[in-house]
Design a protein around this motif. Structure first.
Motif, PDB file in Angstrom:
ATOM      1  N   GLY A   1       3.834   4.418  -5.412  1.00 20.49           N
ATOM      2  CA  GLY A   1       2.972   5.132  -4.480  1.00 20.49           C
ATOM      3  C   GLY A   1       1.920   5.932  -5.217  1.00 20.49           C
ATOM      4  O   GLY A   1       2.038   6.212  -6.411  1.00 20.49           O
ATOM      5  N   GLY A   2       0.891   6.309  -4.507  1.00 22.38           N
ATOM      6  CA  GLY A   2      -0.168   7.106  -5.115  1.00 22.38           C
ATOM      7  C   GLY A   2      -1.463   6.954  -4.343  1.00 22.38           C
ATOM      8  O   GLY A   2      -1.640   5.999  -3.589  1.00 22.38           O
ATOM      9  N   PHE A   3      -2.368   7.899  -4.521  1.00 17.02           N
ATOM     10  CA  PHE A   3      -3.639   7.842  -3.802  1.00 17.02           C
ATOM     11  C   PHE A   3      -4.529   6.744  -4.369  1.00 17.02           C
ATOM     12  O   PHE A   3      -4.300   6.223  -5.466  1.00 17.02           O
ATOM     13  N   SER A   4      -5.542   6.380  -3.615  1.00 15.08           N
ATOM     14  CA  SER A   4      -6.456   5.325  -4.041  1.00 15.08           C
ATOM     15  C   SER A   4      -7.163   5.724  -5.330  1.00 15.08           C
ATOM     16  O   SER A   4      -7.727   6.814  -5.438  1.00 15.08           O
ATOM     17  N   GLY A   5      -7.134   4.828  -6.311  1.00 15.04           N
ATOM     18  CA  GLY A   5      -7.826   5.072  -7.571  1.00 15.04           C
ATOM     19  C   GLY A   5      -6.993   5.721  -8.644  1.00 15.04           C
ATOM     20  O   GLY A   5      -7.513   6.053  -9.714  1.00 15.04           O
ATOM     21  N   CYS A   6      -5.684   5.890  -8.412  1.00 13.44           N
ATOM     22  CA  CYS A   6      -4.838   6.567  -9.402  1.00 13.44           C
ATOM     23  C   CYS A   6      -4.292   5.617 -10.465  1.00 13.44           C
ATOM     24  O   CYS A   6      -3.645   6.055 -11.418  1.00 13.44           O
ATOM     25  N   GLY A   7      -4.516   4.306 -10.319  1.00 12.30           N
ATOM     26  CA  GLY A   7      -4.099   3.357 -11.354  1.00 12.30           C
ATOM     27  C   GLY A   7      -2.834   2.581 -11.055  1.00 12.30           C
ATOM     28  O   GLY A   7      -2.164   2.117 -11.975  1.00 12.30           O
ATOM     29  N   LYS A   8      -2.511   2.394  -9.786  1.00 10.58           N
ATOM     30  CA  LYS A   8      -1.288   1.673  -9.425  1.00 10.58           C
ATOM     31  C   LYS A   8      -1.344   0.227  -9.907  1.00 10.58           C
ATOM     32  O   LYS A   8      -0.399  -0.283 -10.510  1.00 10.58           O
TER      33      LYS A   8
ATOM     34  N   VAL B   1      10.425 -14.683 -11.503  1.00 10.91           N
ATOM     35  CA  VAL B   1       9.182 -14.608 -10.730  1.00 10.91           C
ATOM     36  C   VAL B   1       8.919 -13.159 -10.366  1.00 10.91           C
ATOM     37  O   VAL B   1       9.788 -12.475  -9.824  1.00 10.91           O
ATOM     38  N   MET B   2       7.734 -12.696 -10.684  1.00 15.04           N
ATOM     39  CA  MET B   2       7.318 -11.345 -10.300  1.00 15.04           C
ATOM     40  C   MET B   2       6.339 -11.458  -9.133  1.00 15.04           C
ATOM     41  O   MET B   2       5.266 -12.045  -9.254  1.00 15.04           O
ATOM     42  N   LEU B   3       6.728 -10.920  -7.985  1.00 21.25           N
ATOM     43  CA  LEU B   3       5.893 -10.924  -6.783  1.00 21.25           C
ATOM     44  C   LEU B   3       5.267  -9.540  -6.632  1.00 21.25           C
ATOM     45  O   LEU B   3       5.965  -8.553  -6.420  1.00 21.25           O
ATOM     46  N   PHE B   4       3.952  -9.493  -6.743  1.00 16.24           N
ATOM     47  CA  PHE B   4       3.221  -8.225  -6.661  1.00 16.24           C
ATOM     48  C   PHE B   4       2.408  -8.212  -5.369  1.00 16.24           C
ATOM     49  O   PHE B   4       1.482  -8.998  -5.194  1.00 16.24           O
ATOM     50  N   LEU B   5       2.765  -7.324  -4.455  1.00 10.55           N
ATOM     51  CA  LEU B   5       2.027  -7.139  -3.210  1.00 10.55           C
ATOM     52  C   LEU B   5       1.338  -5.784  -3.245  1.00 10.55           C
ATOM     53  O   LEU B   5       1.993  -4.736  -3.302  1.00 10.55           O
ATOM     54  N   ASP B   6       0.017  -5.828  -3.212  1.00  7.67           N
ATOM     55  CA  ASP B   6      -0.801  -4.617  -3.337  1.00  7.67           C
ATOM     56  C   ASP B   6      -1.216  -4.123  -1.948  1.00  7.67           C
ATOM     57  O   ASP B   6      -1.433  -4.909  -1.029  1.00  7.67           O
ATOM     58  N   ASP B   7      -1.319  -2.800  -1.832  1.00  2.00           N
ATOM     59  CA  ASP B   7      -1.743  -2.160  -0.576  1.00  2.00           C
ATOM     60  C   ASP B   7      -0.802  -2.475   0.578  1.00  2.00           C
ATOM     61  O   ASP B   7      -1.198  -2.977   1.641  1.00  2.00           O
ATOM     62  N   LEU B   8       0.472  -2.165   0.379  1.00  4.14           N
ATOM     63  CA  LEU B   8       1.480  -2.403   1.412  1.00  4.14           C
ATOM     64  C   LEU B   8       1.254  -1.559   2.660  1.00  4.14           C
ATOM     65  O   LEU B   8       1.868  -1.830   3.704  1.00  4.14           O
ATOM     66  N   GLN B   9       0.421  -0.532   2.571  1.00  3.25           N
ATOM     67  CA  GLN B   9       0.168   0.282   3.765  1.00  3.25           C
ATOM     68  C   GLN B   9      -0.465  -0.543   4.883  1.00  3.25           C
ATOM     69  O   GLN B   9      -0.451  -0.145   6.044  1.00  3.25           O
ATOM     70  N   TRP B  10      -1.016  -1.725   4.532  1.00 11.63           N
ATOM     71  CA  TRP B  10      -1.630  -2.596   5.532  1.00 11.63           C
ATOM     72  C   TRP B  10      -0.754  -3.813   5.846  1.00 11.63           C
ATOM     73  O   TRP B  10      -1.207  -4.737   6.529  1.00 11.63           O
TER      74      TRP B  10
ATOM     75  N   ASP C   1       0.446   6.438  -0.730  1.00  6.71           N
ATOM     76  CA  ASP C   1       1.454   7.278  -0.080  1.00  6.71           C
ATOM     77  C   ASP C   1       0.842   8.374   0.794  1.00  6.71           C
ATOM     78  O   ASP C   1       1.546   8.983   1.596  1.00  6.71           O
ATOM     79  N   ASN C   2      -0.470   8.626   0.635  1.00 10.68           N
ATOM     80  CA  ASN C   2      -1.117   9.617   1.488  1.00 10.68           C
ATOM     81  C   ASN C   2      -1.666   9.002   2.772  1.00 10.68           C
ATOM     82  O   ASN C   2      -2.274   9.692   3.582  1.00 10.68           O
ATOM     83  N   GLU C   3      -1.448   7.688   2.962  1.00  7.95           N
ATOM     84  CA  GLU C   3      -1.964   7.021   4.157  1.00  7.95           C
ATOM     85  C   GLU C   3      -0.854   6.389   4.988  1.00  7.95           C
ATOM     86  O   GLU C   3      -1.123   5.599   5.884  1.00  7.95           O
ATOM     87  N   VAL C   4       0.406   6.705   4.687  1.00  8.96           N
ATOM     88  CA  VAL C   4       1.529   6.177   5.471  1.00  8.96           C
ATOM     89  C   VAL C   4       2.413   7.334   5.920  1.00  8.96           C
ATOM     90  O   VAL C   4       2.485   8.376   5.260  1.00  8.96           O
ATOM     91  N   ASP C   5       3.074   7.133   7.042  1.00 14.04           N
ATOM     92  CA  ASP C   5       4.028   8.144   7.508  1.00 14.04           C
ATOM     93  C   ASP C   5       5.446   7.602   7.360  1.00 14.04           C
ATOM     94  O   ASP C   5       5.661   6.472   6.917  1.00 14.04           O
ATOM     95  N   ALA C   6       6.393   8.403   7.759  1.00 12.31           N
ATOM     96  CA  ALA C   6       7.799   8.049   7.547  1.00 12.31           C
ATOM     97  C   ALA C   6       8.236   6.839   8.361  1.00 12.31           C
ATOM     98  O   ALA C   6       9.282   6.243   8.084  1.00 12.31           O
ATOM     99  N   ASN C   7       7.447   6.447   9.372  1.00 14.71           N
ATOM    100  CA  ASN C   7       7.820   5.323  10.224  1.00 14.71           C
ATOM    101  C   ASN C   7       7.236   3.999   9.764  1.00 14.71           C
ATOM    102  O   ASN C   7       7.398   2.978  10.438  1.00 14.71           O
ATOM    103  N   HIS C   8       6.536   4.000   8.641  1.00 15.39           N
ATOM    104  CA  HIS C   8       5.918   2.765   8.174  1.00 15.39           C
ATOM    105  C   HIS C   8       6.990   1.763   7.735  1.00 15.39           C
ATOM    106  O   HIS C   8       8.039   2.150   7.204  1.00 15.39           O
ATOM    107  N   PRO C   9       6.748   0.463   7.957  1.00 17.01           N
ATOM    108  CA  PRO C   9       7.730  -0.561   7.569  1.00 17.01           C
ATOM    109  C   PRO C   9       8.119  -0.535   6.092  1.00 17.01           C
ATOM    110  O   PRO C   9       9.183  -1.064   5.726  1.00 17.01           O
ATOM    111  N   ILE C  10       7.286   0.051   5.234  1.00 16.04           N
ATOM    112  CA  ILE C  10       7.641   0.150   3.808  1.00 16.04           C
ATOM    113  C   ILE C  10       8.986   0.831   3.633  1.00 16.04           C
ATOM    114  O   ILE C  10       9.853   0.372   2.882  1.00 16.04           O
TER     115      ILE C  10
END
Length: 892
Positions: free
Chosen positions: A395-402, A529-538, A567-576
């Motif tokens: 998790g982290g804000f946009s642009g933090c280097g995730k 196999v490494m599965l990388f899914l970016d921007d799970l908030q969407w 993590d600053n764009e999702v709430d506790a009810n997000h499917p993540i």
């Protein structure tokens, strides 16, 4: 109790019969003679820098001894010890005499002192040298060097004797010793003298000539007064340098840059101390070394404030000899960036004139300040490579280097024979998130083909495993993973059946299970196999449920799942978070980290790398940047670009370095919002680049090159091809591994989308879709039809007012829905089919019966396969009500 401290060392030449010990001056003379035939200028500079590094380490060792014993210098010891004639060079050679010695650029093994007898070896750590083959290091001048001191008692090297004896402090003690205790007058005087003497030795080493005392700073034996020659009196007089800049426009200290507006109006010399000017201009010594010698001479000036409260030493003057050693080590570690004059040129054309542009040299692939997190994600993958599955959330804000953190693992995955598949979810795209997971696994087919292209038997074996596992379901697999056909010609997706006939009964669960069966076959301990899914908030719960299916498999799939989210764009009810709970219940090992902004030290390193300057010189600029950006790596890069574009950060060709003025930067009041910075930058771009950026922003984060090709055929968008090339050069867009063009960051896309006025956005999308449709109407455009339909649908209001447009656009959306269903992207298909239904008139069952019936059957099938059962029931009920005959009702 008094102590006797003995400083001694066995000469490295005595330990190694292959080593040759040469007096430093002799070595310098031989270097000058031999480099004309055997060594390049750069190689010679690197060799001399290696010697300088060894000399500084020896001086630090000796200074640590002086500091810990609190003994005053005796018999003018600094002038004897820190002197060119007091050093020897240890080289590796099979020759038996100095006359036969032939230098090679990396043959230096150590440096020694004659008095006191100290020596050290200089070597590259074995764990680094073993990582590369000899041909991989050919032509590389960078060296990560370590020094090993040799301390052995010797009666001939006693400097201070008393009742007891002791050996030198350890290396750790030398590092932590207080070498610059300015509270102690004796130490201050000694340090000033040492700075001057070190500058003298370095000058003689690199210039190979006697230090010109008459044209440089000279410190007397007491080191309490400064004697300055007439030639430099205007630069280093009693009046402080900083005060001179403020009070007179005639004198400038080149290491304290002028205020904004003065960069181009004043003809600055690279350096103003005559001996330094000679080093740079006449002898061709890199500016980084000239700057080092000058900063040492400036450090010899008194540090206290004058009567006006101004500090008398330069801001860039050294504060300790330890800093000099650190700078020398940095020069050796990355000479192309820090040692040699760094003028990477880019040609630009302005008003038919070609200009040279110096760019900031960002390390785009370097991960700053994430050592702890990098260790955690690496350890997690290592556990997976033992044959298990595991999840890692970042998790982290946009642009933090995730994404950068995840990409740091790619090399390790490749080394162990694994595969990295990925997908980036998009808030703009019409594609539903399950399609993203399918797209990621689809990449794996191409990777398998590429990995086994030189081994047909292995490829045939893999194809057989797939046939044996899927049997008659191979056709179903080929529908979902269209790239599976590259593994064998027989794995070709059949022509899609008519969906309204009820031929498609697959839903999200069956798609997930089919993908899991495929992953079981191709993943293993040897090939995780490494599965990388970016921007799970969407992402939605459908895609994340499939991820849970993969990870909770009890039959042996070997997968490392990495998901990043804001993590600053999702709430506790997000499917993540539902996914995290399900994984915990299923006993799937799960890790979670949250990234914040860079700390002060790592941010300064980042800026130092970009400016190719010593980190100590960048400290003042870093203080400003961290306050403005909160340490966001992406924001830092954009902030630095903004300073450059505004003329607040400029490259000075005389000094051969970037210069800035802190007071002016603070006074400018530059925004602390990265979106404002990007918008400011984009508004100054050419019309072609702005058009390209706006077009790509309408499509999402990624655009296929074929789409740009289609658009460039139209008159309205003919400039997008040229705009694409310029956008890539400008750093807004880049080409990804799949050959598509994508924005370098989500914030860049957002800023590009904001170039379109809010009131014009729908019309811009609509016109863009119409242009694409008119160009590609008679062509087989594949998945581009989905893009065309989604763009045109933004003009729904205009379409509803024009009856002639309705039916063609309805058919376009039906075709897009069919295309999505062919590859089992049922949720995506359902969204297009619903769009088509919304465009039909209220009396569609009467005026467009055939289209209405066919469309409703397609919608029912897509809804059912998407697990939207309530919608499916309502659609079927509508068919039963509106269908004209029993035959039309039967399929429902």
């Amino acid at each position: 109790m008094s102590k006797k401290l003995i400083m001694a060392a066995a000469a490295a030449a005595d330990k190694d019969n292959d080593s040759l010990q040469l007096p430093l001056r002799n070595w310098m003379d031989m270097e000058t003679t031999k480099k004309k035939t055997t060594l390049s200028h750069k190689e010679s500079i690197v060799r001399k820098t290696t010697i300088a590094y060894g000399i500084l380490e020896l001086i630090l060792r000796w200074r640590c001894f002086e500091t810990t014993t609190s003994k005053p210098f005796k018999n003018n010891e600094p002038d004897i010890i820190i002197h060119t004639d007091n050093f020897t060079v240890l080289v590796s050679s099979t020759n038996s005499s100095q006359s036969q010695y032939q230098p090679s650029w990396d043959d230096i093994t150590g440096v020694a002192m004659k008095y006191p007898k100290l020596s050290l070896t200089i070597e590259e750590p074995a764990y680094l040298t073993c990582l590369f083959e000899p041909d991989e290091t050919h032509g590389q001048l960078g060296r990560c060097l370590e020094v090993e001191h040799h301390n052995h008692a010797s009666s001939s090297s006693v400097m201070h004797e008393d009742e007891n004896s002791s050996v030198l402090p350890t290396k750790a003690e030398a590092t932590t010793a207080d070498l610059t205790n300015d509270n102690n007058e004796r130490m201050r005087v000694n340090n000033n003298r040492c700075y001057y003497l070190v500058a003298k030795v370095l000058y003689e080493l690199f210039a190979n000539e006697v230090f010109p005392e008459e044209s440089s700073l000279a410190v007397n034996e007491e080191a309490t007064t400064i004697v300055v020659s007439t030639a430099v009196a205007t630069v280093l007089s009693e009046e402080p340098v900083q005060k001179k800049i403020k009070s007179s426009s005639r004198h400038y200290d080149v290491l304290s840059p002028p205020a904004k507006g003065d960069f181009n109006t004043v003809k600055l010399l690279p350096f103003q101390i005559p001996s330094i000017v000679r080093m740079q201009q006449q002898l061709g010594i890199p500016a980084s070394l000239c700057r080092m010698v000058q900063n040492l001479l400036e450090a010899a000036l008194p540090r206290g404030d004058d009567d006006d409260g101004n500090n008398q030493s330069s801001n860039d003057a050294y504060k300790s000899l330890m800093d000099v050693a650190k700078d020398l080590h940095l020069l050796l570690l990355d000479p192309d960036r820090f040692l040699f004059d760094n003028e990477v040129q880019q040609q630009g054309t302005t008003n038919d004139e070609t200009t040279t542009i110096i760019q900031l040299r960002y390390r785009k692939d370097k991960l700053y300040g994430r050592d702890k997190e990098e260790t955690l994600i690496t350890d997690a993958f290592c556990r997976v490579s033992r044959g298990t599955s595991e999840a890692f959330f970042i998790g982290g804000f946009s642009g933090c280097g995730k994404s950068m953190l995840v990409n740091s693992l790619r090399a390790r995955v490749n080394v162990v024979g694994g595969y990295v598949i990925q997908h980036k979810f998009d808030a703009v795209s019409q594609e539903r998130s399950l399609s993203g997971v399918i797209s990621a696994v689809n990449q794996l087919c191409v990777m398998l083909k590429r990995r086994n292209r030189n081994s047909p038997p292995r490829l045939a074996k893999l194809a057989k495993k797939i046939r044996d596992e899927f049997g008659a379901d191979v056709a179903l697999l080929a529908r979902i993973l269209q790239n599976v056909s590259v593994l064998s010609p027989e794995f070709i997706s059949p022509v899609a059946v008519e969906e309204e006939a009820g031929g498609d009964t697959m839903n999200a669960r069956s798609v997930g299970f089919t993908l899991l069966r495929f992953l079981r076959l191709v993943s293993s301990r040897k090939h995780p196999v490494m599965l990388f899914l970016d921007d799970l908030q969407w992402a939605d719960d459908t895609a994340l449920d499939v991820v849970h299916t993969f990870l909770s498999d009890a039959k042996g799939s070997c997968m490392f799942f990495v998901g990043t989210y804001r993590d600053n764009e999702v709430d506790a009810n997000h499917p993540i978070f539902d996914l995290m709970k399900k994984l915990e219940i299923s006993h799937v090992p799960t890790s979670k980290v949250s990234l914040v902004g860079l700390d002060r030290e790592n941010l300064n390193t980042m800026i130092s790398d970009a400016l190719c300057l010593y980190p100590r010189i960048c400290n003042s600029l870093s203080d400003i940047v961290i306050k403005k950006t909160n340490g966001s790596p992406f924001f830092v890069l954009e902030f630095m670009k903004s300073l450059k574009d505004r003329g607040l950060l400029q490259y000075n060709y005389h000094q051969k370095r970037w210069v800035w003025d802190e007071d002016t930067i603070r006074a400018e009041g530059i925004t602390d919002n990265v979106m404002h910075l990007l918008s400011y930058e984009m508004n100054g771009l050419s019309d072609e680049i702005q058009l390209l950026l706006k077009v790509m922003a309408c499509f999402g984060t990624c655009t296929n090159e074929s789409v740009i090709g289609y658009l460039s055929e139209s008159v309205e968008y003919s400039g997008v091809r040229d705009g694409l090339e310029r956008a890539v050069i400008g750093g807004f867009v880049e080409k990804n591994r799949e050959g598509d063009f994508k924005f370098v960051h989500d914030k860049v896309r957002e800023a590009a989308y904001n170039l379109i006025p809010e009131s014009d956005k729908k019309e811009f999308h609509y016109n863009l879709g119409k242009a694409l449709h008119s160009i590609s109407e008679e062509k087989d455009v594949g998945d581009t039809i989905l893009l065309i339909a989604s763009q045109i649908y933004h003009g729904k209001e205009s379409i509803m007012k024009n009856d002639e447009l309705r039916i063609p656009i309805v058919k376009l959306n039906m075709a897009a829905g069919m295309k999505a269903m062919e590859s089992c992207r049922h949720k995506t298909a359902f969204s297009y089919l619903k769009a088509a239904w919304s465009l039909l008139p209220d009396d569609c069952w009467g005026s467009y019966y055939d289209i209405s019936l066919r469309l409703n059957f397609m919608m029912a099938s897509a809804a059912n396969s998407s697990c939207e059962y309530d919608d499916a029931v309502l659609i079927l009920q509508r068919i039963m009500k509106e269908a004209r005959c029993t035959k039309d009702k039967l399929p429902s």
